[in-house]
Design a protein around this motif. Structure first.
Motif, PDB file in Angstrom:
ATOM      1  N   SER A 182       5.724   2.627  15.136  1.00 53.99           N
ATOM      2  CA  SER A 182       4.840   1.644  14.481  1.00 53.99           C
ATOM      3  C   SER A 182       4.328   2.123  13.128  1.00 53.99           C
ATOM      4  O   SER A 182       4.138   1.314  12.228  1.00 53.99           O
ATOM      5  N   SER A 183       4.126   3.431  12.954  1.00 57.13           N
ATOM      6  CA  SER A 183       3.769   3.929  11.619  1.00 57.13           C
ATOM      7  C   SER A 183       4.415   5.282  11.330  1.00 57.13           C
ATOM      8  O   SER A 183       3.822   6.106  10.628  1.00 57.13           O
ATOM      9  N   GLY A 242      10.564   6.131   4.917  1.00 55.51           N
ATOM     10  CA  GLY A 242       9.467   7.056   4.682  1.00 55.51           C
ATOM     11  C   GLY A 242       9.795   7.989   3.534  1.00 55.51           C
ATOM     12  O   GLY A 242      10.963   8.268   3.263  1.00 55.51           O
ATOM     13  N   ILE A 243       8.741   8.470   2.882  1.00 52.69           N
ATOM     14  CA  ILE A 243       8.953   9.451   1.817  1.00 52.69           C
ATOM     15  C   ILE A 243       9.523  10.732   2.441  1.00 52.69           C
ATOM     16  O   ILE A 243      10.173  11.522   1.779  1.00 52.69           O
ATOM     17  N   ARG A 244       9.323  10.862   3.749  1.00 51.43           N
ATOM     18  CA  ARG A 244       9.904  12.008   4.438  1.00 51.43           C
ATOM     19  C   ARG A 244      11.395  11.814   4.756  1.00 51.43           C
ATOM     20  O   ARG A 244      12.053  12.767   5.149  1.00 51.43           O
ATOM     21  N   GLU A 252      12.301   2.238  14.260  1.00 51.19           N
ATOM     22  CA  GLU A 252      11.361   3.303  13.890  1.00 51.19           C
ATOM     23  C   GLU A 252      10.162   3.194  14.820  1.00 51.19           C
ATOM     24  O   GLU A 252      10.196   2.430  15.789  1.00 51.19           O
ATOM     25  N   TYR A 305       0.832  -1.209   0.000  1.00 56.89           N
ATOM     26  CA  TYR A 305       0.000   0.000   0.000  1.00 56.89           C
ATOM     27  C   TYR A 305       0.861   1.251   0.000  1.00 56.89           C
ATOM     28  O   TYR A 305       2.079   1.190   0.179  1.00 56.89           O
ATOM     29  N   ALA A 364       3.486  10.634   6.536  1.00 56.53           N
ATOM     30  CA  ALA A 364       2.588  11.369   5.637  1.00 56.53           C
ATOM     31  C   ALA A 364       1.566  12.175   6.434  1.00 56.53           C
ATOM     32  O   ALA A 364       1.251  13.311   6.080  1.00 56.53           O
ATOM     33  N   ARG A 389       8.350   4.181  -4.498  1.00 51.85           N
ATOM     34  CA  ARG A 389       8.343   3.218  -3.384  1.00 51.85           C
ATOM     35  C   ARG A 389       7.323   2.109  -3.639  1.00 51.85           C
ATOM     36  O   ARG A 389       7.572   0.942  -3.305  1.00 51.85           O
TER      37      ARG A 389
HETATM   38  N1  PDD Z   1       2.792   5.020   7.686  1.00 48.92           N
HETATM   39  N2  PDD Z   1       7.481   3.709   9.083  1.00 48.92           N
HETATM   40  C1  PDD Z   1       6.352   2.993   9.069  1.00 48.92           C
HETATM   41  C2  PDD Z   1       6.364   1.636   9.680  1.00 48.92           C
HETATM   42  C3  PDD Z   1       5.187   3.530   8.480  1.00 48.92           C
HETATM   43  O1  PDD Z   1       4.051   2.799   8.448  1.00 48.92           O
HETATM   44  C4  PDD Z   1       5.217   4.839   7.922  1.00 48.92           C
HETATM   45  C5  PDD Z   1       4.024   5.457   7.268  1.00 48.92           C
HETATM   46  C6  PDD Z   1       6.423   5.551   7.964  1.00 48.92           C
HETATM   47  C7  PDD Z   1       6.565   6.929   7.365  1.00 48.92           C
HETATM   48  O2  PDD Z   1       6.513   6.863   5.947  1.00 48.92           O
HETATM   49  P1  PDD Z   1       6.003   8.120   5.087  1.00 48.92           P
HETATM   50  O3  PDD Z   1       6.878   9.274   5.445  1.00 48.92           O
HETATM   51  O4  PDD Z   1       6.172   7.695   3.684  1.00 48.92           O
HETATM   52  O5  PDD Z   1       4.557   8.347   5.464  1.00 48.92           O
HETATM   53  C8  PDD Z   1       7.535   4.958   8.544  1.00 48.92           C
HETATM   54  C9  PDD Z   1       1.621   5.408   6.940  1.00 48.92           C
HETATM   55  C10 PDD Z   1       1.326   6.860   6.988  1.00 48.92           C
HETATM   56  C11 PDD Z   1       0.474   4.518   7.326  1.00 48.92           C
HETATM   57  O6  PDD Z   1       0.700   3.333   7.452  1.00 48.92           O
HETATM   58  O7  PDD Z   1      -0.657   5.010   7.449  1.00 48.92           O
END
Ligand code: PDD
Length: 297
Positions: free
Chosen positions: A197-198, A221-223, A195, A41, A259, A60
């Motif tokens: 959990s999200s 992460g895209i960040r 990291e 996803y 994000a 990604r």
């Molecule tokens: N989560 N690490 C994990 C395990 C993540 O699930 C996420 C993003 C990130 C940060 O990635 P990004 O900068 O691309 O959002 C790091 C998304 C937002 C989610 O699962 O809803």
């Protein structure tokens, strides 16, 4: 039949070539996403109707698909069209011009529908789903107060770099913080920061920003690239390396990025103050940089 989907908001979504709503969209019980979590996803923020770092998210998505030996069902141009159509559909749903909406577009691709067998099935049509929803941003008051996190062992699998829909590990670890009213669970593998959990985690010490290496133990992460670029623009040194648990607790500042969180200051960790217990100057710089990156995207 007890139709639980009827309780969902009638938000616009896309499923396998058609635009529909969350109430109406239907997937087979034998979808490998449902049976095995065999899918990937993406979560793409959309500011003022424009997807933010679109190409990065879809690069990604390509990498995650390749890891699961799945083909990308759409070209980059087709994804762009799909996202733009969803953004317009959501804007119609809330009766606002798209340019006045901030949205979150969720995209999921699973291997498709087949009788249950762990062995991958090739050549079956994938299930392609996407939805748009409002993006809830944190308020200036919340940001000024800072956020609370807890820590836990990283008990997830060793392919965290894949943005996989197999998320039981993330759900379990996130719930640990939810249970105590904290925003995130910051995880350590063998005593080293991975990291949250999200979200990704950033440690600030003596004016320098540190993050975990880009490897299989974290989702890049895209960040990641954005924080690096914002540090460069602000003249803040940046380094990726293994970070022992002690260094996280001795940080001057601790940040989360994702994000939905953009960049957030963590001011309490396991009940202890981080630094002086207030959002710090590096957070302020990166947050300001993030806002200007959004405006100029
Ligand atoms: N989560 N690490 C994990 C395990 C993540 O699930 C996420 C993003 C990130 C940060 O990635 P990004 O900068 O691309 O959002 C790091 C998304 C937002 C989610 O699962 O809803």
């Amino acid at each position: 039949m007890n139709d639980t989907a009827a309780t969902l908001p009638p938000l616009p979504c896309y499923l396998n070539g058609e635009f529909t709503t969350l109430r109406e969209a239907r997937v087979s019980v034998m979808d490998r996403g449902f049976i095995f979590g065999d899918g990937i996803y993406e979560v793409v923020p959309v500011y003022a109707g424009r997807p933010f770092r679109f190409e990065h998210h879809f690069a990604r998505l390509d990498r995650s698909l390749a890891e699961l030996r799945m083909e990308n069902p759409l070209t980059l141009a087709q994804w762009r069209e799909l996202v733009d159509q969803l953004v317009q559909a959501y804007a119609r749903h809330v009766a606002q011009p798209a340019a006045e909406t901030n949205q979150l577009v969720y995209i999921q691709i699973t291997r498709g529908v087949a009788m249950r067998d762990h062995v991958m099935q090739f050549g079956i049509p994938p299930t392609v789903f996407a939805m748009a929803n409002r993006m809830a941003l944190y308020t200036p008051e919340q940001r000024a107060a800072g956020f609370t996190c807890i820590t836990a062992d990283d008990f997830r699998w060793k392919k965290a770099h894949i943005k996989s829909t197999s998320l039981a590990g993330a759900v379990l670890s996130r719930q640990m913080s939810a249970d105590v009213g904290a925003i995130e669970t910051i995880m350590f593998r063998d005593g080293m920061l991975s990291e949250a959990s999200s979200s990704n985690v950033w440690v600030v010490k003596n004016g320098k920003v540190y993050g975990s290496p880009r490897d299989n133990l974290v989702l890049e992460g895209i960040r990641y690239g954005l924080i690096e670029q914002l540090c460069r623009d602000a003249g803040v040194p940046f380094e990726l390396r293994r970070i022992p648990r002690d260094e996280v607790f001795q940080a001057d500042e601790l940040l989360l990025s994702s994000a939905t969180k953009e960049v957030l200051p963590v001011t309490t960790l396991d009940g202890k103050s981080v630094g002086n217990g207030k959002p710090g100057p590096i957070y302020e710089k990166l947050y300001a940089g993030y806002q200007s990156a959004k405006r100029s995207s």
